[in-house]
Design an enzyme around this catalytic site. Structure first.
Site, PDB file in Angstrom:
ATOM      1  N   HIS A  61       5.551  -3.825  -9.255  1.00 61.42           N
ATOM      2  CA  HIS A  61       5.532  -2.614  -8.252  1.00 61.42           C
ATOM      3  C   HIS A  61       7.415  -2.448  -7.549  1.00 61.42           C
ATOM      4  O   HIS A  61       7.687  -3.382  -7.880  1.00 61.42           O
ATOM      5  CB  HIS A  61       4.969  -3.084  -7.719  1.00 61.42           C
ATOM      6  CG  HIS A  61       4.331  -2.328  -7.146  1.00 61.42           C
ATOM      7  ND1 HIS A  61       4.979  -1.934  -5.160  1.00 61.42           N
ATOM      8  CD2 HIS A  61       2.990  -1.524  -6.498  1.00 61.42           C
ATOM      9  CE1 HIS A  61       4.033  -0.750  -4.593  1.00 61.42           C
ATOM     10  NE2 HIS A  61       3.306  -1.060  -5.522  1.00 61.42           N
ATOM     11  N   CYS A 115       4.313   3.301  -7.958  1.00 62.96           N
ATOM     12  CA  CYS A 115       5.396   2.619  -7.544  1.00 62.96           C
ATOM     13  C   CYS A 115       5.827   1.823  -8.835  1.00 62.96           C
ATOM     14  O   CYS A 115       6.021   0.954  -8.529  1.00 62.96           O
ATOM     15  CB  CYS A 115       4.851   2.349  -6.291  1.00 62.96           C
ATOM     16  SG  CYS A 115       4.513   2.943  -5.632  1.00 62.96           S
ATOM     17  N   GLN A 150      -2.211  -7.889  -6.645  1.00 61.90           N
ATOM     18  CA  GLN A 150      -3.026  -7.722  -7.497  1.00 61.90           C
ATOM     19  C   GLN A 150      -3.663  -9.151  -7.577  1.00 61.90           C
ATOM     20  O   GLN A 150      -4.513  -8.905  -8.228  1.00 61.90           O
ATOM     21  CB  GLN A 150      -2.539  -6.838  -8.730  1.00 61.90           C
ATOM     22  CG  GLN A 150      -1.848  -5.692  -7.635  1.00 61.90           C
ATOM     23  CD  GLN A 150      -2.922  -4.360  -7.416  1.00 61.90           C
ATOM     24  OE1 GLN A 150      -4.438  -4.757  -7.850  1.00 61.90           O
ATOM     25  NE2 GLN A 150      -2.857  -3.822  -6.783  1.00 61.90           N
ATOM     26  N   ASP A 209       4.908 -11.849  -6.527  1.00 65.55           N
ATOM     27  CA  ASP A 209       3.730 -11.069  -6.368  1.00 65.55           C
ATOM     28  C   ASP A 209       2.541 -10.771  -6.539  1.00 65.55           C
ATOM     29  O   ASP A 209       2.084 -10.220  -7.843  1.00 65.55           O
ATOM     30  CB  ASP A 209       4.709  -9.217  -6.986  1.00 65.55           C
ATOM     31  CG  ASP A 209       3.828  -8.352  -5.934  1.00 65.55           C
ATOM     32  OD1 ASP A 209       2.541  -8.419  -5.117  1.00 65.55           O
ATOM     33  OD2 ASP A 209       4.073  -7.176  -6.131  1.00 65.55           O
ATOM     34  N   LYS A 223      -5.538  -5.150   0.156  1.00 65.87           N
ATOM     35  CA  LYS A 223      -6.054  -4.866  -1.297  1.00 65.87           C
ATOM     36  C   LYS A 223      -7.541  -5.790  -1.330  1.00 65.87           C
ATOM     37  O   LYS A 223      -7.937  -6.186  -2.304  1.00 65.87           O
ATOM     38  CB  LYS A 223      -5.498  -5.145  -2.132  1.00 65.87           C
ATOM     39  CG  LYS A 223      -3.416  -4.030  -1.759  1.00 65.87           C
ATOM     40  CD  LYS A 223      -3.029  -4.777  -3.275  1.00 65.87           C
ATOM     41  CE  LYS A 223      -1.961  -3.113  -2.533  1.00 65.87           C
ATOM     42  NZ  LYS A 223      -2.246  -2.042  -3.424  1.00 65.87           N
TER      43      LYS A 223
END
Length: 408
Positions: free
Chosen positions: A118, A363, A200, A197, A223
């Site tokens: 991302h 993104c 997700q 990261d 999220k």
């Protein structure tokens, strides 16, 4: 897990708008009443500036804020609450690492990231590579068409000059899960720091930072059914102690003179200014909501929905899915194209049917460029989605080409 229709009653937007099939969960999730109530209670009963006052109301606000830190630390299996920093979102968390750990980078050092990152885990490292007098080398690790990165590819991409590896745990475009635990071990063996990261992954699977042995891990509250404007950075305390502050101002100091300052202990030296206490309280409520449901039950539910979605979308004529053929390696993410139809037109037609999906580059432009695609459409699932919503998605998609005059 509670029956899905009963569960959906806990989400005011879902309960109040049954005509909508909300399938844009990778962008942001919906909020359960428990999160909305927690934020409201904070403002109604405990609202004061945390960490500033000695009166009871401020002390209660401080305690609520620090309790939230403890809740998140437990959720991620951090060694101690002080390893949890509150930020605005995963983007700010990753910028914090790139600035505050990036000061230790020297000319000749290299940063390794994947092509599937991302932009939030790409742009900070682009800037970090440019900040030294001699720009550092930013290396990209390529992936297969389904996003798979092999150990061999990772090992060959590491060099004796690699100092930082930054990698997503789950791709927001392909849904593929990277073997972060294995790659972190390999990065450490090469003398590099590993930055994960987890925007997700945290909402969709159990994440144990000690087991993964990552050095830093970032995610956004919104999220995972938490408030917007609150994010988390986990960092190993030994590293956080070495790092200079990212932002400067109130509360992150111990003592200030006209010429200099000494900074507060971790984590407060990284939380300048008035903190988002209500957001932290809301995030803690979201964490408890997930814990009550059970992460294993969430994984099972989302794998069930992913299997149904993979089967349904694979049957839509002229639709081309990106990513794995294994529904367990999708984590609810289905990115696709439709012959002769721009993704924005797909999203607009589906919107008319009450189906909410995303369209664009998500993104992740370097990844799409490597796949030869300027943009795509994406549907993304959460545990509160239903089998009926997946049917609506597939049915609507099967009519898009005809409705736009592109044939059957």
């Amino acid at each position: 897990m509670t029956a899905v229709q009963e569960l959906r009653k806990e989400f005011p937007l879902l309960a109040g708008h049954p005509e909508l099939a909300y399938l844009d969960n990778a962008a942001t999730a919906q909020r359960p009443r428990a999160v909305l109530d927690a934020q409201r209670r904070f403002y109604e009963e405990d609202n004061a500036n945390p960490l500033r006052g000695l009166y009871d109301l401020s002390l209660r606000a401080t305690q609520a804020y620090e309790n939230a830190r403890e809740t998140v630390a437990e959720f991620l299996h951090a060694r101690e609450p002080e390893e949890i920093l509150f930020t605005r979102n995963a983007s700010e968390s990753l910028n914090l690492v790139s600035h505050s750990w990036g000061v230790f980078l020297e000319p000749g050092d290299e940063i390794l990231i994947t092509v599937m990152e991302h932009h939030s885990n790409l742009l900070p490292w682009q800037q970090a590579a440019r900040r030294t007098q001699t720009p550092l080398k930013l290396n990209f690790l390529e992936c297969g068409p389904d996003g798979t990165i092999s150990e061999e590819a990772f090992r060959s991409a590491l060099t004796e000059h690699t100092r930082i590896v930054a990698m997503t745990q789950v791709s927001n475009v392909l849904g593929v899960e990277n073997d972060v635990k294995r790659f972190a071990a390999m990065a450490h063996a090469a003398g590099a720091v590993f930055v994960c990261d987890a925007a997700q992954s945290v909402p969709h699977m159990p994440v144990d930072v000690q087991d993964l042995d990552v050095d830093f891990l970032a995610f956004s509250g919104h999220k995972m059914c938490g408030p917007m404007g609150i994010g988390v950075l986990y960092g190993k305390r030994a590293l956080l102690e070495k790092m200079p502050p990212f932002l400067y101002g109130g509360e992150m100091i111990e003592y200030v003179t006209r010429e200099d300052a000494t900074y507060a202990e971790v984590p407060h030296k990284f939380e300048a200014g008035t903190v988002n206490a209500a957001g932290a309280v809301g995030l803690a409520a979201a964490v408890k909501f997930y814990q009550d449901l059970g992460m294993d039950a969430i994984v099972q539910r989302e794998e069930h929905l992913s299997a149904l979605a993979l089967e349904a979308l694979s049957a839509v004529p002229h639709l081309h899915l990106l990513g794995s053929a294994d529904p367990k390696n999708r984590h609810g993410i289905f990115t696709f194209t439709l012959d002769d139809v721009h993704p924005h037109d797909i999203a607009q037609v589906l919107n008319g049917d009450g189906v909410c999906i995303r369209a664009g580059h998500h993104c992740a432009q370097p990844l799409l460029a490597s796949l030869g695609l300027p943009s795509t459409a994406r549907a993304s699932l959460a545990f509160y989605n239903t089998e009926e919503e997946i049917g609506r998605l597939a049915e609507s998609l099967s009519t898009v080409r005809r409705r736009l005059g592109c044939g059957n």
